[in-house]
Write a protein that holds these residues in place. Structure first.
Motif, PDB file in Angstrom:
ATOM      1  N   LEU A 329      55.797 -10.086-107.699  1.00 15.87           N
ATOM      2  CA  LEU A 329      57.197 -10.268-107.330  1.00 15.87           C
ATOM      3  C   LEU A 329      57.565  -9.395-106.144  1.00 15.87           C
ATOM      4  O   LEU A 329      57.037  -8.299-105.968  1.00 15.87           O
ATOM      5  CB  LEU A 329      58.106  -9.919-108.515  1.00 15.87           C
ATOM      6  N   ASP A 332      63.096  -7.398-104.509  1.00 12.42           N
ATOM      7  CA  ASP A 332      64.339  -8.022-104.970  1.00 12.42           C
ATOM      8  C   ASP A 332      64.122  -8.751-106.298  1.00 12.42           C
ATOM      9  O   ASP A 332      64.932  -8.636-107.225  1.00 12.42           O
ATOM     10  CB  ASP A 332      64.860  -9.022-103.928  1.00 12.42           C
ATOM     11  N   GLN A 333      63.022  -9.501-106.373  1.00  9.50           N
ATOM     12  CA  GLN A 333      62.739 -10.252-107.599  1.00  9.50           C
ATOM     13  C   GLN A 333      62.448  -9.311-108.766  1.00  9.50           C
ATOM     14  O   GLN A 333      62.898  -9.544-109.890  1.00  9.50           O
ATOM     15  CB  GLN A 333      61.551 -11.185-107.367  1.00  9.50           C
ATOM     16  N   GLU A 336      65.609  -7.854-110.097  1.00 11.80           N
ATOM     17  CA  GLU A 336      66.335  -8.838-110.903  1.00 11.80           C
ATOM     18  C   GLU A 336      65.742  -8.940-112.308  1.00 11.80           C
ATOM     19  O   GLU A 336      66.476  -9.005-113.309  1.00 11.80           O
ATOM     20  CB  GLU A 336      66.293 -10.205-110.209  1.00 11.80           C
TER      21      GLU A 336
END
Length: 647
Positions: A329, A332-333, A336
């Protein structure tokens, strides 16, 4: 075709070519193009394509000129590669990357010495994240006089300090730009990795002079991890890396103000790439993760461990906590995903070290964000609330040098695993290739920690202890040669320097007690290495440090009950080493103390450590729940154990 007719066509072709060439020379490019269009119906040879390319360039038809140069190169001849190179350049500047690459790949051999070709191929491959062969281009780009080529060479550098191509490229760039402090910093990283003390000493004089003049900003471009291998001044440590990717103003306040649903149990998230059995971090941390009280804490490991390293995963990693892979990932991912787990306290276990993902913490990821264990110092340009330490590594008075607030555990900041760490098995000096009767000083720290100051102190010790040897662990041939050369330059017999390689973990633990005394390094102490030596029963001599990294062994020696092995300073360190050489009975007493304290004192007491750590987390969470900003925390000590916690 009759010979006479062929001759006539050849004469006509030559006449047309001559006309077109004259018109080109006079700047009559449209007329020249008309002549060449006629000529193409008669003769399509190399020189025709070359002249056509030149004319098309003058008329601004660059893609068509590229095609003409390509045809010239494909027609063969002594300059075919030159024409193909011109075609590739034109395709590239016009955004026709596929065509440029189709020409460039067969020219790879030439690219090793031609910076123009190297620049084009490397630019395309870098843009497409195809990094397999980029190393080929570092040398031609770094030796080019073109600043765009040099800039790309710098971008191609990896984080692998053992990459010989990287070291060569940095040396080339630094030679061209000797006043560039960023390049000097990079150059010295490689010099220190190879223990090239002559180069380190030469440039250290310039750095020291600049620092005396108040020019501390020269350190802002340094990588923080490599900075602390040579600089023990925590005031300066705070500057290293300061120019890299600062997080936006107001980010911290916005993160702390975000709505958050707390639960009865505190949800702890650990972020690391080290969640695999054989990593040094897990030799410290595994038992603590297992000991967490699941009635009060939920534990999640956000794992960006390379799949290649999880080779022994028999399911036992699940004992450490819930494992959530974020390896594939983006930051940012990953942030999240972490937010979706509603983590209360997010703990970074890497800091400014290799394979770190600290930028995840700049995404408003959790209400409380903490640094611990991986990096011995403040974490620059990362949104963190606390750093976990102890009163030795984070003493009173050092607070201004940290971006984070202290969370000090009472015994030591370093966890240890007494359950899975093997005990030493008997080994003889003869089995290890060591002389039987001499006094053995030892250092198993990574060779990058053998700083110029450290090796000079060791020289003093060896000069005053004639019946001794120094036993070092070093796997790099260049570093080994430089270390031995340094001792030789001081007039010491190089037979007194015995170098050993890395070995399997059980074998390493078993060889440690064969030495008489361990010598610590400065300004980057042994961390896991020191605790391994103490576990194996080897006394380790250090001296009081001046920053987190140089105070670690002091913390560990106090936690195992031998604070006398912390000398007052460098001079006292030498005196104490010589005194121990002359009084073997004191060493025997230290060994006995270490043996008695292994399963009694706090250093290897994972359960006690975990209770202190959990109380620290509860104190952090309590402040956050009440809407209070982070402040320094001192975790109170549990009562001392009255018995053993032997496994």
């Amino acid at each position: 075709m009759p010979a006479a007719q062929t001759t006539e066509l050849s004469v006509n072709a030559q006449a047309i070519f001559s006309t077109a060439s004259r018109q080109y020379q006079k700047g009559q490019y449209t007329d020249a193009l008309d002549q060449l269009n006629i000529l193409m119906n008669i003769n399509r040879d190399t020189k025709t394509f070359v002249l056509l390319a030149k004319v098309l360039l003058k008329l601004g038809f660059k893609p068509e000129a590229a095609r003409a140069y390509q045809l010239a190169g494909e027609a063969g001849g002594s300059r075919s590669q030159d024409y193909l190179t011109e075609a590739m350049k034109l395709y590239f500047v016009n955004g026709h990357e596929d065509e440029a690459l189709a020409i460039g790949l067969p020219l790879l051999e030439k690219a090793k010495t031609d910076p123009e070709i190297a620049f084009i191929i490397a630019s395309i491959f870098l843009k497409r994240d195809q990094k397999e062969i980029l190393g080929l281009f570092k040398a031609p780009l770094s030796t080019s006089a073109n600043r765009h080529h040099q800039s790309l060479a710098f971008k191609l550098l990896t984080a692998d300090v053992n990459d010989a191509l990287d070291r060569e490229a940095v040396a080339n760039l630094f030679k061209t730009h000797p006043k560039n402090t960023t390049l000097r910093s990079a150059y010295l990283v490689y010099a220190r990795e190879a223990n090239d003390f002559a180069e380190v000493e030469k440039h250290s004089r310039d750095i020291d002079r600049a620092l005396r003049l108040g020019e501390a900003d020269i350190l802002a471009a340094e990588a923080p991890y490599y900075h602390i291998t040579w600089c023990g001044d925590e005031r300066l440590n705070r500057i290293a890396g300061a120019q890299h990717r600062p997080f936006p103003a107001g980010l911290t306040e916005a993160r702390r103000a975000m709505p958050h649903a707390w639960n009865d149990r505190i949800r702890i998230g650990y972020v690391s790439s080290d969640f695999w059995h054989d990593h040094a971090t897990m030799k410290l941390l595994a038992a603590v993760l297992t000991a967490h009280d699941r009635s009060r804490f939920d534990i999640t490991l956000f794992c960006h461990t390379s799949p290649n390293n999880v080779v022994r995963d028999d399911g036992s990693r699940e004992k450490w906590g819930k494992i959530v892979s974020i390896n594939d990932l983006s930051d940012d991912q990953a942030a999240e995903v972490i937010r979706s787990e509603n983590i209360d306290i997010l703990v970074d276990l890497k800091g400014h070290t290799l394979e770190s993902r600290v930028n995840i913490f700049n995404q408003q990821t959790a209400p409380v964000q903490v640094s611990w264990l991986g990096f011995p110092g403040t974490t620059v340009n990362v949104d963190l609330d606390y750093i976990i330490g102890d009163p030795h590594v984070l003493p009173d008075g050092s607070e201004p040098h940290y971006y984070e607030k202290y969370c000090r555990l009472p015994d030591t900041y370093q966890p240890n695993d007494p359950l899975n760490r093997p005990l030493p098995q008997p080994l003889s000096r003869r089995q290890l290739g060591l002389p039987e009767e001499v006094f053995v000083f030892a250092s198993f720290n990574a060779n990058r920690k053998i700083s110029l100051q450290t090796i000079n102190l060791w020289i003093e010790i060896l000069q005053q202890t004639p019946d001794s040897v120094l036993w070092l662990m070093c796997s790099r041939p260049d570093a080994r040669a430089n270390i031995i050369a340094k001792f030789k330059s001081a007039g010491l017999d190089t037979k007194r320097i015995i170098v050993c390689p890395k070995v399997l973990y059980q074998d390493h633990i078993s060889r440690i007690p064969v030495a008489d005394i361990g010598l610590d390094t400065y300004p980057y102490n042994g961390h896991t290495t020191t605790s391994e030596q103490l576990w194996a029963g080897l006394p380790v001599l250090t001296f009081k440090g001046t920053n987190f990294a140089s105070r670690v062994s002091e913390s560990l020696l106090n936690a195992i009950g031998v604070p006398e092995l912390v000398a007052a300073g460098p001079e006292d360190y030498v005196r104490e080493a010589v005194a121990l050489y002359n009084n073997r009975d004191r060493i025997a007493d230290y060994r006995k103390t270490l043996e008695e304290n292994r399963f009694r004192m706090p250093l290897f007491d994972a359960e006690r450590f975990c209770r202190h750590l959990e109380q620290g987390y509860e104190m952090m969470a309590d402040r956050a729940k009440r809407g209070l900003v982070p402040d320094h925390i001192d975790v109170p000590a549990l009562p001392a154990r009255t018995g053993s916690f032997e496994r």
